[in-house]
Design a protein around this motif. Structure first.
Motif, short mmCIF file in Angstrom:
data_model
loop_
_atom_site.label_atom_id
_atom_site.label_comp_id
_atom_site.label_asym_id
_atom_site.label_seq_id
_atom_site.Cartn_x
_atom_site.Cartn_y
_atom_site.Cartn_z
N LEU A 77 58.06 48.64 49.27
CA LEU A 77 58.92 49.59 48.58
C LEU A 77 58.63 49.69 47.08
CD1 LEU A 77 61.17 51.66 48.86
CD2 LEU A 77 62.84 49.81 48.53
N LYS A 81 57.53 53.13 45.16
CA LYS A 81 58.26 53.69 44.02
C LYS A 81 57.32 53.97 42.84
CE LYS A 81 61.77 54.84 41.38
NZ LYS A 81 62.28 56.21 41.46
N ASP A 102 62.63 60.18 44.99
CA ASP A 102 63.29 58.89 45.20
C ASP A 102 62.97 58.31 46.57
OD1 ASP A 102 64.67 58.72 42.74
OD2 ASP A 102 66.19 60.11 43.48
N GLY A 104 63.00 55.38 49.58
CA GLY A 104 63.86 54.34 50.11
C GLY A 104 63.45 54.05 51.54
N LEU A 113 67.51 52.26 48.53
CA LEU A 113 66.70 53.08 47.63
C LEU A 113 65.99 52.19 46.62
CD1 LEU A 113 69.21 55.98 46.86
CD2 LEU A 113 67.10 56.13 48.20
N ALA A 131 65.76 47.01 44.41
CA ALA A 131 66.24 47.61 45.65
C ALA A 131 67.75 47.81 45.52
CB ALA A 131 65.92 46.71 46.84
N THR A 134 72.28 51.04 49.30
CA THR A 134 72.98 52.30 49.13
C THR A 134 74.04 52.54 50.20
OG1 THR A 134 71.06 53.21 48.01
CG2 THR A 134 72.61 54.80 48.91
#
Length: 175
Positions: A77, A81, A102, A104, A113, A131, A134
């Motif tokens: 992740l 990003k 964005d 996730g 996310l 991280a 969410t």
């Protein structure tokens, strides 16, 4: 004693916010090139929960979420990003973004996310990325948390994420 276990592969989701919907084609093509084919895309959703992006991107703003066919390792992740940040820069004009991207991931029990901003509920995952837990999944639905962005707590978004979760369950069975 808890026994360490390997993490499950995750479903990659990438949200795009933009004023001009025409940017979706080029942005989606670049994301597909990096992360593989999309197997689900949300409808266009109005992004009117905040004016945060308006000075940079204008108004009105719209969001679309892409779910990718290839499952990812959760540890990827932070790198994802950073890659989406680079794409945002590529699609910038005059130092202003035309697209906010964005990334996730989804697991059966949560939606996470990636962000470059620290906060009390965010966990550092390396490479200056955090991280953000969410949403959690309980009692047969995704549930917002006190810090969940309003756009992710919206019923239309939750309905789409439920469809993605159902597809993710099928994806796991076929791996």
């Amino acid at each position: 004693m808890s026994r360490p276990q390997l993490p499950k592969p995750a479903k990659l989701l990438i949200g795009l916010i933009m004023q001009e919907k025409r940017y979706i084609a080029a942005a989606a093509e670049a994301l597909i090139e990096k992360f593989g084919p999309v197997d689900m895309a949300s409808s266009w959703l109005p992004f009117d929960y905040t004016t945060y992006y308006e000075p940079e991107m204008g108004a009105p703003l719209f969001r679309r979420i892409l779910a990718f066919k290839t499952l990812i390792k959760q540890r990827e992740l932070a790198q994802i990003k950073l890659a989406t940040n680079e794409l945002e820069q590529e699609y910038s004009t005059g130092g202003k973004r035309t697209v906010n991207i964005d990334p996730g991931y989804m697991l059966h029990e949560r939606f996470v996310l990636a962000t470059g901003k620290n906060y009390s509920h965010r966990i550092y995952i390396g490479r200056r990325i955090y991280a953000d837990l969410t949403l959690i999944y309980e009692k047969d639905r995704f549930r917002a948390l006190p810090w969940t962005y309003p756009g992710y707590a919206d019923e239309r978004m939750l309905a789409y994420l439920q469809q993605v979760r159902n597809k993710y369950a099928l994806d796991l069975r076929s791996t």
